[in-house]
Design a protein around this motif. Structure first.
Motif, PDB file in Angstrom:
ATOM      1  N   LEU A   1       0.834  -1.191   0.000  1.00  0.00           N
ATOM      2  CA  LEU A   1       0.000   0.000   0.000  1.00  0.00           C
ATOM      3  C   LEU A   1       0.876   1.251   0.000  1.00  0.00           C
ATOM      4  O   LEU A   1       0.624   2.196  -0.744  1.00  0.00           O
ATOM      5  CB  LEU A   1      -0.941   0.007   1.216  1.00  0.00           C
ATOM      6  CG  LEU A   1      -1.885   1.192   1.331  1.00  0.00           C
ATOM      7  CD1 LEU A   1      -2.810   1.260   0.120  1.00  0.00           C
ATOM      8  CD2 LEU A   1      -2.693   1.094   2.606  1.00  0.00           C
ATOM      9  N   GLN A   2       1.914   1.230   0.820  1.00  0.00           N
ATOM     10  CA  GLN A   2       2.853   2.352   0.876  1.00  0.00           C
ATOM     11  C   GLN A   2       3.456   2.604  -0.498  1.00  0.00           C
ATOM     12  O   GLN A   2       3.498   3.728  -0.981  1.00  0.00           O
ATOM     13  CB  GLN A   2       3.963   2.056   1.880  1.00  0.00           C
ATOM     14  CG  GLN A   2       5.089   3.062   1.844  1.00  0.00           C
ATOM     15  CD  GLN A   2       6.365   2.535   2.472  1.00  0.00           C
ATOM     16  OE1 GLN A   2       6.409   1.460   3.035  1.00  0.00           O
ATOM     17  NE2 GLN A   2       7.421   3.307   2.358  1.00  0.00           N
ATOM     18  N   ARG A   3       3.912   1.572  -1.160  1.00  0.00           N
ATOM     19  CA  ARG A   3       4.543   1.728  -2.475  1.00  0.00           C
ATOM     20  C   ARG A   3       3.536   2.133  -3.544  1.00  0.00           C
ATOM     21  O   ARG A   3       3.818   2.980  -4.381  1.00  0.00           O
ATOM     22  CB  ARG A   3       5.255   0.436  -2.851  1.00  0.00           C
ATOM     23  CG  ARG A   3       6.525   0.234  -2.054  1.00  0.00           C
ATOM     24  CD  ARG A   3       7.410  -0.869  -2.604  1.00  0.00           C
ATOM     25  NE  ARG A   3       8.636  -0.932  -1.838  1.00  0.00           N
ATOM     26  CZ  ARG A   3       8.866  -1.800  -0.854  1.00  0.00           C
ATOM     27  NH1 ARG A   3       7.966  -2.700  -0.541  1.00  0.00           N
ATOM     28  NH2 ARG A   3      10.010  -1.788  -0.190  1.00  0.00           N
ATOM     29  N   SER A   4       2.351   1.540  -3.518  1.00  0.00           N
ATOM     30  CA  SER A   4       1.362   1.861  -4.553  1.00  0.00           C
ATOM     31  C   SER A   4       0.876   3.303  -4.450  1.00  0.00           C
ATOM     32  O   SER A   4       0.552   3.923  -5.455  1.00  0.00           O
ATOM     33  CB  SER A   4       0.185   0.883  -4.505  1.00  0.00           C
ATOM     34  OG  SER A   4      -0.563   1.052  -3.326  1.00  0.00           O
ATOM     35  N   LEU A   5       0.829   3.844  -3.244  1.00  0.00           N
ATOM     36  CA  LEU A   5       0.399   5.229  -3.053  1.00  0.00           C
ATOM     37  C   LEU A   5       1.566   6.209  -3.093  1.00  0.00           C
ATOM     38  O   LEU A   5       1.362   7.418  -3.077  1.00  0.00           O
ATOM     39  CB  LEU A   5      -0.344   5.369  -1.723  1.00  0.00           C
ATOM     40  CG  LEU A   5      -1.667   4.605  -1.615  1.00  0.00           C
ATOM     41  CD1 LEU A   5      -2.249   4.751  -0.218  1.00  0.00           C
ATOM     42  CD2 LEU A   5      -2.650   5.076  -2.663  1.00  0.00           C
ATOM     43  N   GLY A   6       2.787   5.685  -3.121  1.00  0.00           N
ATOM     44  CA  GLY A   6       3.967   6.551  -3.159  1.00  0.00           C
ATOM     45  C   GLY A   6       4.173   7.338  -1.880  1.00  0.00           C
ATOM     46  O   GLY A   6       4.598   8.491  -1.912  1.00  0.00           O
TER      47      GLY A   6
END
Length: 67
Positions: A3-8
């Motif tokens: 989630l952290q990576r997908s939302l940047g």
């Protein structure tokens, strides 16, 4: 993490448990008394090449040393 990576997003976590930091973090900052920055780097850099005796002693307290 996905989630952290997908939302940047950037996530900052504060912990005294270096084992946890080594497992979860992309980068680690080691602070000493008074907020003095002793070392910053990837988990491999910090555990593999501690910047000074303070960092080495702190890592040793948790068994968080590079193999």
């Amino acid at each position: 993490m996905s989630l952290q990576r997908s939302l940047g997003l950037t996530v900052m976590m504060v912990t005294h448990d270096m084992r946890e930091a080594v497992i979860l973090a992309d980068r680690i900052a080691v602070l000493s008394k008074g907020g003095v920055l002793e070392q910053v780097g990837t988990p491999a850099e910090v555990t593999g090449e501690p910047a000074n005796a303070f960092v080495a002693d702190f890592l040793a307290d948790f068994g968080a040393v590079a193999d």
